[in-house]
Enzyme design. Sequence first.
Site, PDB file in Angstrom:
ATOM      1  N   GLU A   1       1.063  -1.297   0.084  1.00 58.86           N
ATOM      2  CA  GLU A   1      -0.200   0.034   0.189  1.00 58.86           C
ATOM      3  C   GLU A   1       0.970   1.417   0.078  1.00 58.86           C
ATOM      4  OE1 GLU A   1      -2.977   0.426  -0.034  1.00 58.86           O
ATOM      5  OE2 GLU A   1      -4.156  -1.467   0.256  1.00 58.86           O
TER       6      GLU A   1
ATOM      7  N   HIS B   1      -3.632  -2.695  -8.528  1.00 58.33           N
ATOM      8  CA  HIS B   1      -4.753  -3.510  -7.835  1.00 58.33           C
ATOM      9  C   HIS B   1      -5.670  -3.723  -9.151  1.00 58.33           C
ATOM     10  CE1 HIS B   1      -7.552  -3.675  -4.293  1.00 58.33           C
ATOM     11  NE2 HIS B   1      -7.681  -4.956  -5.046  1.00 58.33           N
TER      12      HIS B   1
ATOM     13  N   ASP C   1      -6.889   1.584  -8.370  1.00 59.77           N
ATOM     14  CA  ASP C   1      -5.848   2.151  -7.884  1.00 59.77           C
ATOM     15  C   ASP C   1      -4.818   1.129  -8.561  1.00 59.77           C
ATOM     16  OD1 ASP C   1      -6.801   0.007  -6.200  1.00 59.77           O
ATOM     17  OD2 ASP C   1      -5.170   0.185  -4.908  1.00 59.77           O
TER      18      ASP C   1
END
Length: 229
Positions: free
Chosen positions: A160, A202, A212
């Site tokens: 992330e 993703h 994203d």
Amino acid sequence: MDQTPEKATTATPTPTPTPSRRGILLKGAALATVPYTLFSGTRAAAGQPRDDGPEATAAQPGDDRSRAVDYPTADWQPANASNYSRSSRPAAYPLDYVIIHVTQETYADTLSIFRDADRQVSAHYVVRSSDGHVAQCVSETDIAWHAGNWDYNTRSIGIEHEGWVDRPEYFTNALYEESARLTAAICTKYGIPKDRAHILGHHEVPGSDHTDPGPLWDWTRYIRLVNFA
């Protein structure tokens, strides 16, 4: 990042998913045009039976796998044991991919979400925008719930990145450079090719409804940095 319970996507019909983790996180008018970008649907197909096989089991409360970080400069910030599956990768599952996410939330709030047992979501690493600082939340041997597809969860490391898909100022030099070093180390460790067929956004995970890291993520720059790290 996503906030739905993250289990197996299979060929069998699946129940309607519960609200995703991204759906829970996404807030504010600025995000209205990019729904479900970070925390929705990561725990692939909420409501499906848990079918992890003998090598993967839900982590037990109190088991934070805190013995050591896998990446030497990472800061250990463990996810709640309810938010990932215990495993013994790569013996149990091969590691074939690195999956790139954007949090749609601050660094601190992302770590808080991963610590919340009700969110049913996690990633292996979180990279901070301001300085590229890396937090590790799940051991690489274990299965983080980040991809929205159980098969890809079992075979990937999820990273992330603090920021929002429509706010490129969060994609700082430090974030790109430190993330690329992390990805390069993972690829070298597990023999993952350092290319776009194996370092995925993703949105490229089969069945994903996420956007994203978004169109403002500089993939050419990132893959170059990974290969020169």
